[in-house]
Design a protein around this motif. Structure first.
Motif, mmCIF file in Angstrom:
data_model
loop_
_atom_site.group_PDB
_atom_site.id
_atom_site.type_symbol
_atom_site.label_atom_id
_atom_site.label_comp_id
_atom_site.label_asym_id
_atom_site.label_seq_id
_atom_site.Cartn_x
_atom_site.Cartn_y
_atom_site.Cartn_z
ATOM 1 N N SER A 131 1.224 -4.732 -4.650
ATOM 2 C CA SER A 131 0.560 -5.917 -5.185
ATOM 3 C C SER A 131 -0.442 -5.570 -6.285
ATOM 4 O O SER A 131 -0.946 -4.446 -6.355
ATOM 5 N N LEU A 132 -0.688 -6.571 -7.116
ATOM 6 C CA LEU A 132 -1.665 -6.490 -8.199
ATOM 7 C C LEU A 132 -2.722 -7.535 -7.916
ATOM 8 O O LEU A 132 -2.404 -8.709 -7.724
ATOM 9 N N GLU A 133 -3.982 -7.104 -7.874
ATOM 10 C CA GLU A 133 -5.078 -8.003 -7.544
ATOM 11 C C GLU A 133 -6.196 -7.834 -8.563
ATOM 12 O O GLU A 133 -6.421 -6.721 -9.047
ATOM 13 N N PRO A 134 -6.928 -8.885 -8.860
ATOM 14 C CA PRO A 134 -8.100 -8.718 -9.721
ATOM 15 C C PRO A 134 -9.190 -7.990 -8.937
ATOM 16 O O PRO A 134 -9.438 -8.316 -7.775
ATOM 17 N N ALA A 135 -9.791 -6.991 -9.554
ATOM 18 C CA ALA A 135 -10.888 -6.255 -8.920
ATOM 19 C C ALA A 135 -12.222 -6.840 -9.377
ATOM 20 O O ALA A 135 -12.315 -7.426 -10.464
ATOM 21 N N ALA A 136 -13.251 -6.668 -8.574
ATOM 22 C CA ALA A 136 -14.584 -7.174 -8.921
ATOM 23 C C ALA A 136 -15.086 -6.577 -10.229
ATOM 24 O O ALA A 136 -15.859 -7.202 -10.948
ATOM 25 N N SER A 137 -14.599 -5.395 -10.568
ATOM 26 C CA SER A 137 -15.008 -4.703 -11.792
ATOM 27 C C SER A 137 -14.397 -5.319 -13.046
ATOM 28 O O SER A 137 -14.729 -4.917 -14.152
ATOM 29 N N GLY A 138 -13.468 -6.259 -12.860
ATOM 30 C CA GLY A 138 -12.757 -6.839 -14.001
ATOM 31 C C GLY A 138 -11.454 -6.116 -14.289
ATOM 32 O O GLY A 138 -10.673 -6.529 -15.129
ATOM 33 N N LYS A 139 -11.222 -5.026 -13.589
ATOM 34 C CA LYS A 139 -9.981 -4.270 -13.745
ATOM 35 C C LYS A 139 -8.901 -4.862 -12.837
ATOM 36 O O LYS A 139 -9.131 -5.847 -12.136
ATOM 37 N N THR A 140 -7.735 -4.227 -12.849
ATOM 38 C CA THR A 140 -6.647 -4.616 -11.957
ATOM 39 C C THR A 140 -6.572 -3.598 -10.826
ATOM 40 O O THR A 140 -6.575 -2.394 -11.071
ATOM 41 N N ARG A 141 -6.503 -4.093 -9.599
ATOM 42 C CA ARG A 141 -6.307 -3.211 -8.445
ATOM 43 C C ARG A 141 -4.813 -3.204 -8.113
ATOM 44 O O ARG A 141 -4.198 -4.258 -7.946
ATOM 45 N N VAL A 142 -4.256 -2.003 -8.043
ATOM 46 C CA VAL A 142 -2.859 -1.809 -7.661
ATOM 47 C C VAL A 142 -2.867 -1.330 -6.212
ATOM 48 O O VAL A 142 -3.516 -0.324 -5.893
ATOM 49 N N VAL A 143 -2.153 -2.053 -5.344
ATOM 50 C CA VAL A 143 -2.180 -1.764 -3.918
ATOM 51 C C VAL A 143 -0.760 -1.522 -3.408
ATOM 52 O O VAL A 143 0.145 -2.312 -3.678
ATOM 53 N N TYR A 144 -0.592 -0.420 -2.670
ATOM 54 C CA TYR A 144 0.639 -0.161 -1.934
ATOM 55 C C TYR A 144 0.262 -0.186 -0.455
ATOM 56 O O TYR A 144 -0.629 0.542 -0.020
#
Length: 138
Positions: free
Chosen positions: A88-101
């Protein structure tokens, strides 16, 4: 049930990351855990694919959920246990994209096979995600 999750943050956009995920034939270029891969249709729920890890037998898997730009889930149904990985791809609090497996092993034999099989399946997640992010940020 057995489960494991690994995530990283990147400056790459979800669109760029999704392009790399949905280009299945290119996975071996950034995922060293794949020697060969063949997909039997579009990158969509229900499509089967065969993935061969280096030095191992081919694994026949199915895409069970695909939400373009957000996530996809694949499953290996081994009869008495199922290995399911959500990417999954989620918005991170830092403004970046979080990639999750996130991988889970469920079913009647999960308690027996999970503690051994799970870590073997997920051991390369940090390296795979690092390679994906390097490619997506370049």
């Amino acid at each position: 049930m057995w489960d494991y999750q690994h995530s990283v943050e990147t400056t790459a956009t979800p669109e760029v990351l999704w392009h790399h995920w949905s280009s299945v034939a290119q996975w071996p270029q950034w995922n060293v855990g794949i020697e060969k891969i063949e997909i039997e249709g579009p990158f969509a729920a229900g499509t089967m694919f065969t993935m061969t890890p280096p030095g191992d037998d081919p694994l026949r898997m199915r895409l069970t959920e695909v939400v373009p730009g957000k996530l996809f889930t694949d499953e290996l149904d081994a009869g008495d246990f199922v290995v399911r990985t959500v990417h999954s791809l989620e918005p991170a609090a830092s403004g970046k994209t979080r990639v999750v497996y996130r991988t889970e092993i469920s079913g009647p034999a999960a308690d027996q096979v999970g503690p051994q099989l799970g870590p073997a399946i997920t051991a390369d997640f940090p390296d795979v995600l690092a390679a994906l992010v390097r490619l997506a940020e370049s």
